[in-house]
Design a protein around this motif. Structure first.
Motif, mmCIF file in Angstrom:
data_model
loop_
_atom_site.group_PDB
_atom_site.id
_atom_site.type_symbol
_atom_site.label_atom_id
_atom_site.label_comp_id
_atom_site.label_asym_id
_atom_site.label_seq_id
_atom_site.Cartn_x
_atom_site.Cartn_y
_atom_site.Cartn_z
ATOM 1 N N ILE A 156 34.601 40.738 45.753
ATOM 2 C CA ILE A 156 34.896 40.590 44.176
ATOM 3 C C ILE A 156 36.438 41.361 44.147
ATOM 4 O O ILE A 156 36.375 42.594 44.658
ATOM 5 C CB ILE A 156 33.940 40.880 43.424
ATOM 6 N N GLY A 157 37.198 40.862 43.359
ATOM 7 C CA GLY A 157 38.643 41.620 43.113
ATOM 8 C C GLY A 157 38.460 41.768 41.649
ATOM 9 O O GLY A 157 37.979 41.280 40.857
ATOM 10 N N ILE A 158 39.053 43.175 41.468
ATOM 11 C CA ILE A 158 39.205 43.342 39.720
ATOM 12 C C ILE A 158 40.614 43.623 39.856
ATOM 13 O O ILE A 158 41.158 44.556 40.324
ATOM 14 C CB ILE A 158 38.305 44.624 39.427
ATOM 15 N N VAL A 159 41.189 42.957 38.846
ATOM 16 C CA VAL A 159 42.671 43.332 38.509
ATOM 17 C C VAL A 159 43.077 43.836 37.119
ATOM 18 O O VAL A 159 42.349 43.362 36.270
ATOM 19 C CB VAL A 159 43.463 41.822 38.805
ATOM 20 N N GLY A 160 43.262 45.107 36.896
ATOM 21 C CA GLY A 160 43.512 45.838 35.837
ATOM 22 C C GLY A 160 43.759 47.107 35.886
ATOM 23 O O GLY A 160 43.851 47.609 37.132
ATOM 24 N N PRO A 161 43.866 47.937 34.887
ATOM 25 C CA PRO A 161 44.219 49.387 35.003
ATOM 26 C C PRO A 161 42.876 50.141 35.678
ATOM 27 O O PRO A 161 41.785 49.637 35.680
ATOM 28 C CB PRO A 161 44.001 49.786 33.570
ATOM 29 N N GLU A 163 31.930 43.719 48.955
ATOM 30 C CA GLU A 163 32.986 44.459 48.743
ATOM 31 C C GLU A 163 33.686 44.392 47.543
ATOM 32 O O GLU A 163 33.736 43.014 46.915
ATOM 33 C CB GLU A 163 33.896 44.130 49.968
ATOM 34 N N VAL A 164 34.058 45.263 46.902
ATOM 35 C CA VAL A 164 35.037 45.324 45.683
ATOM 36 C C VAL A 164 36.163 45.735 46.026
ATOM 37 O O VAL A 164 36.460 46.864 46.412
ATOM 38 C CB VAL A 164 34.212 46.183 44.504
ATOM 39 N N ILE A 165 37.470 44.950 45.638
ATOM 40 C CA ILE A 165 38.919 45.297 45.712
ATOM 41 C C ILE A 165 39.459 45.555 44.186
ATOM 42 O O ILE A 165 39.387 44.735 43.564
ATOM 43 C CB ILE A 165 39.583 44.214 46.623
ATOM 44 N N ILE A 166 40.052 46.690 44.038
ATOM 45 C CA ILE A 166 40.794 46.996 42.825
ATOM 46 C C ILE A 166 42.140 46.959 43.083
ATOM 47 O O ILE A 166 42.650 47.627 44.008
ATOM 48 C CB ILE A 166 40.172 48.428 42.272
ATOM 49 N N THR A 167 42.878 46.313 42.189
ATOM 50 C CA THR A 167 44.365 46.315 42.123
ATOM 51 C C THR A 167 44.953 46.239 40.652
ATOM 52 O O THR A 167 44.004 45.583 40.000
ATOM 53 C CB THR A 167 44.689 45.326 43.201
ATOM 54 N N ALA A 220 35.798 35.894 44.136
ATOM 55 C CA ALA A 220 36.137 35.733 42.700
ATOM 56 C C ALA A 220 36.789 37.013 42.033
ATOM 57 O O ALA A 220 37.112 38.108 43.028
ATOM 58 C CB ALA A 220 34.716 35.834 41.884
ATOM 59 N N CYS A 221 37.194 36.981 40.786
ATOM 60 C CA CYS A 221 38.035 38.115 40.345
ATOM 61 C C CYS A 221 37.444 38.395 38.946
ATOM 62 O O CYS A 221 37.453 37.319 38.320
ATOM 63 C CB CYS A 221 39.317 38.042 40.519
ATOM 64 N N LEU A 222 37.621 39.641 38.558
ATOM 65 C CA LEU A 222 37.668 40.106 37.097
ATOM 66 C C LEU A 222 38.796 40.423 36.578
ATOM 67 O O LEU A 222 39.626 41.264 37.388
ATOM 68 C CB LEU A 222 36.673 41.166 36.953
ATOM 69 N N LEU A 223 39.420 39.684 35.529
ATOM 70 C CA LEU A 223 40.766 40.150 35.110
ATOM 71 C C LEU A 223 40.600 41.056 33.838
ATOM 72 O O LEU A 223 40.099 40.430 32.923
ATOM 73 C CB LEU A 223 41.595 38.888 34.649
ATOM 74 N N LEU A 224 40.898 42.224 33.967
ATOM 75 C CA LEU A 224 40.702 42.987 32.869
ATOM 76 C C LEU A 224 42.277 43.110 32.294
ATOM 77 O O LEU A 224 43.082 43.857 32.602
ATOM 78 C CB LEU A 224 40.436 44.290 33.244
ATOM 79 N N ASP A 225 42.479 42.204 31.197
ATOM 80 C CA ASP A 225 43.967 42.044 30.685
ATOM 81 C C ASP A 225 43.782 41.801 29.236
ATOM 82 O O ASP A 225 43.383 40.646 28.911
ATOM 83 C CB ASP A 225 44.394 40.512 31.575
ATOM 84 N N ASP A 226 44.477 42.594 28.422
ATOM 85 C CA ASP A 226 44.435 42.476 27.078
ATOM 86 C C ASP A 226 46.019 42.020 26.524
ATOM 87 O O ASP A 226 46.065 41.812 25.698
ATOM 88 C CB ASP A 226 44.415 43.710 26.363
ATOM 89 N N SER A 227 46.879 41.726 27.718
ATOM 90 C CA SER A 227 48.082 41.503 27.420
ATOM 91 C C SER A 227 48.477 39.989 26.844
ATOM 92 O O SER A 227 47.546 39.180 26.818
ATOM 93 C CB SER A 227 48.982 41.602 28.539
ATOM 94 N N ASP A 228 49.645 39.755 26.297
ATOM 95 C CA ASP A 228 49.844 38.483 25.849
ATOM 96 C C ASP A 228 50.014 37.343 26.757
ATOM 97 O O ASP A 228 50.053 36.429 26.721
ATOM 98 C CB ASP A 228 51.307 38.426 25.045
ATOM 99 N N LYS A 229 50.227 37.890 28.178
ATOM 100 C CA LYS A 229 50.270 36.945 29.347
ATOM 101 C C LYS A 229 49.047 36.638 30.026
ATOM 102 O O LYS A 229 49.109 36.274 31.063
ATOM 103 C CB LYS A 229 51.460 37.706 30.419
ATOM 104 N N ARG A 230 47.941 37.158 29.265
ATOM 105 C CA ARG A 230 46.474 36.948 30.141
ATOM 106 C C ARG A 230 45.975 35.565 30.414
ATOM 107 O O ARG A 230 45.517 35.368 31.566
ATOM 108 C CB ARG A 230 45.484 37.709 29.154
ATOM 109 N N GLN A 239 44.709 29.729 42.616
ATOM 110 C CA GLN A 239 44.378 30.428 43.543
ATOM 111 C C GLN A 239 43.009 29.959 44.167
ATOM 112 O O GLN A 239 42.593 30.446 45.253
ATOM 113 C CB GLN A 239 44.902 31.712 43.826
ATOM 114 N N GLY A 240 42.161 29.433 43.377
ATOM 115 C CA GLY A 240 40.979 29.223 43.782
ATOM 116 C C GLY A 240 39.722 30.204 43.661
ATOM 117 O O GLY A 240 38.674 30.065 43.992
ATOM 118 N N TYR A 241 40.268 31.117 42.671
ATOM 119 C CA TYR A 241 39.041 32.429 42.471
ATOM 120 C C TYR A 241 38.245 31.745 41.391
ATOM 121 O O TYR A 241 38.751 31.416 40.296
ATOM 122 C CB TYR A 241 39.889 33.582 42.219
ATOM 123 N N HIS A 242 36.896 32.104 41.461
ATOM 124 C CA HIS A 242 36.053 32.013 40.185
ATOM 125 C C HIS A 242 36.522 33.342 39.291
ATOM 126 O O HIS A 242 37.014 34.403 39.876
ATOM 127 C CB HIS A 242 34.565 32.206 40.642
#
Length: 284
Positions: free
Chosen positions: A3-8, A27-31, A42-52, A62-65
């Motif tokens: 699982i990937g986590i994208v955010g702060p 495994e958990v990958i943070i970026t 799969a990935c979690l998008l932690l995104d409050d921006s206008d571009k979320r 890219q095929g991620y849940h």
């Protein structure tokens, strides 16, 4: 699963703590950037921006849940584009609609799968409303999303009444919805109150539920043996468990290849109804 986590970093580490205990997570990958996430399931998008939504579409391509943890997006055209892309790619989407994901709400929906009536009262202290970053629409859209997800049907009729003064600022709204199934929902928002009050009441042929939302306390009332008296069961839930339960729901959906608890279809239907409500508001 990887699982990937994208955010702060601080938020990502908090979400990592919810994912690590699950046996399915290897495994958990943070970026901070999606392009650096690598090969994950799969990935979690932690995104409050206008571009979320643009970031979400890129992740879907890219095929991620994907689980988008953000304020609920309402751009219909962009959401439809993402929804169709996810359907074509066989990718699961989950959105963080916290009223639906709250522990009390999940318990209520198990007791009453399809309510015939929902009534919501949300009164907000005016000083808190004035100082808040949220505009008035944030409150009624969240409650509308809650009703539509729980009743899980198309809105057939909309009626509304508002209170506003000079300018475009709304302070009170009464929204009545009738669904194709015959179910109804009443949503009352008051942003000029002296005290805070947030209750959700729902019922079907067997049960009546009354939820104090801030305290996450629920009263379930039922009739037994045709007696006038109602028997009441009280439950209290921990709102801080919402994120943990939401991540568990997301992982289960991937494992079982089933629709997520609040997915792209629900959001598309919500945005259609939001447009109808806003057209009515423009005429008031």
């Amino acid at each position: 699963m990887k699982i990937g986590i994208v955010g702060p970093a601080d938020r990502a580490m908090a979400w990592e703590s919810h994912l690590r205990p699950h046996k399915s997570v290897s495994e958990v990958i943070i970026t901070s950037k999606l392009k650096d996430i690598g090969n994950v399931d799969a990935c979690l998008l932690l995104d409050d921006s206008d571009k979320r939504l643009a970031h979400l579409l890129e992740a879907v391509k890219q095929g991620y849940h994907c689980f988008l943890v953000s304020p609920l997006p309402t751009d219909r055209q962009k959401i439809q584009k993402i929804y169709h892309a996810a359907e074509e790619s066989n990718v699961l989407l989950q959105f963080s609609h916290w009223p639906t994901l709250a522990p009390a709400s999940k318990w209520m929906s198990k007791k009453v799968a399809k309510p015939s009536l929902i009534q919501i009262i949300r009164e907000i202290n005016h000083s808190e409303f004035y100082d808040s970053d949220h505009d008035f629409s944030h409150y009624w859209i969240n409650e509308l999303a809650f009703c539509m997800r729980w009743i899980n049907g198309a809105v057939h009729h909309i009626d509304l009444k508002t209170v506003s003064f000079s300018g475009d600022h709304l302070y009170m709204l009464h929204l009545f919805l009738r669904f194709n199934s015959g179910a109804t929902a009443n949503i009352y928002i008051n942003a000029a109150s002296t005290e805070y009050n947030h209750h959700r009441v729902a019922a079907d042929k067997n049960y009546m539920l009354d939820c104090n939302v801030r305290e996450q306390k629920v009263r379930l009332a039922e009739q037994k043996n045709n007696q006038k008296r109602l028997y009441v069961n009280r439950q209290t839930f921990d709102a801080s468990k919402s994120a943990e339960l939401a991540s568990m729901e997301f992982l289960k959906s991937i494992q079982l290849n089933r629709a997520t608890i609040y997915n792209g279809y629900h959001l598309v239907e919500l945005t259609k109804t939001i447009e109808k409500v806003k057209k009515r508001l423009a005429r008031t």
